[in-house]
Design a protein around this motif. Structure first.
Motif: not given
Length: 330
Positions: A13-14, A31-34, A39-42
């Motif tokens: 995540a990032t 988790e964000n941008y994994y 998209s932060a949370e796909i």
């Protein structure tokens, strides 16, 4: 990773994705941008497409079958809820958070007005419209001032509960034959001796029709509420056990870990439950307007969505006309 389950590891995540930095007051368990930097949370983003699809389906239903305009507008608000949530979870920006959360309030306010103004003499509908607009403005300004998600959640829950309880009360009072007959005018009751045989048969048919309708409505309400409240329960579990769920997702790997994205399930289940509620509102309005013979609810299976459509052939006068409708009752 589970050795016997074919999967791929979660990418790290990032917080430096395309829409960075994060400015929202909420950041959910996904988790964000994994998965992608766009998209932060796909999962939380894509699950909102159900709102958009069902919203356009509802708008088409209103247009094709000439339902009251307020429900077309409500379904449009429903689309805005899904679109706002899509943008919010994609970006985790505060303005998009407001679009997401306040569109929920505004759409519920539309249903609030439609529920409480129906069949009220002027100036009650107009005064209620001003009150509803004032309430929406107050919630907007006060929430922006507090920036406390708990206030928004409580306001939404109270509005939804008021509309649901009022709708259930009106439904029972006006559609269930037992309660409807108890509220008939005394003058009408005095004329019962002069009613023709054909009128008695028609009244019997209407009573049987309404018994079928009320049963179908309660099945619809129960299903919609169960799905909605189930999504609410999963959402709470997602918030409470976030760290443990994240660990389990990594152990499962992709794509299986997606099943444990509780907020995504919240979108799917509350979106479906809210759709059921609006469709029920459409059907209830027609019944209250004395148009029960013109419309019917179609719901082919538990794995499909209901719709209120015009009957191809209105039932004819007489008790036998209800036999076909009775078979449709769940």
């Amino acid at each position: 990773m589970v050795p016997w389950l074919p999967s791929i590891p979660y990418p790290p995540a990032t917080d430096d994705g395309y829409w960075a930095p994060i400015t929202s007051t909420l950041d959910w368990c996904e988790e964000n941008y994994y998965a992608t930097r766009y998209s932060a949370e796909i999962v939380n983003t894509l699950t909102n497409t159900l709102f958009i699809w069902l919203g356009f389906k509802g708008m088409h239903m209103c247009y094709a079958h000439d339902h009251d305009r307020i429900f077309f507008i409500t379904f449009f608000g429903y689309v805005l809820v899904g679109s706002g949530s899509f943008a919010f979870h994609s970006t985790l920006k505060y303005p998009m958070q407001l679009v997401d959360e306040l569109s929920m309030i505004y759409t519920t306010c539309l249903m609030f007005w439609a529920t409480f103004e129906h069949k009220r003499a002027q100036p009650i509908p107009l005064l209620l419209a001003f009150f509803t607009i004032g309430l929406a403005v107050f919630i907007t300004l006060y929430y922006h001032y507090l920036q406390d998600p708990t206030f928004h959640q409580n306001a939404y829950a109270i509005l939804t509960a008021l509309v649901l309880l009022r709708s259930m009360y009106v439904m029972e009072l006006n559609i269930r034959p037992y309660f409807r007959h108890r509220h008939e005018a005394n003058a009408e009751k005095q004329k019962s001796d002069t009613v023709s045989e054909a009128e008695k048969l028609e009244k019997t048919r209407q009573d049987r029709r309404d018994q079928v309708v009320i049963k179908q409505m309660w099945v619809m309400i129960s299903f919609g509420l169960t799905v909605f409240l189930g999504g609410f329960a999963i959402w709470n579990l997602d918030n409470m056990y976030c760290s443990k769920l994240r660990r389990w997702r990594h152990e499962l790997g992709l794509p299986w870990g997606i099943v444990l994205e509780g907020h995504g399930w919240w979108h799917l289940m509350t979106g479906l439950g809210a759709y059921f509620y609006i469709v029920w509102g459409v059907w209830l309005r027609h019944c209250l307007n004395g148009r029960s013979d013109e419309f019917e609810m179609t719901w082919p299976s538990w794995f499909s969505t209901p719709a209120v459509v015009r009957r191809r052939k209105p039932p004819s006068m007489g008790v036998k006309a209800m036999n076909g409708d009775a078979k449709k009752a769940r």
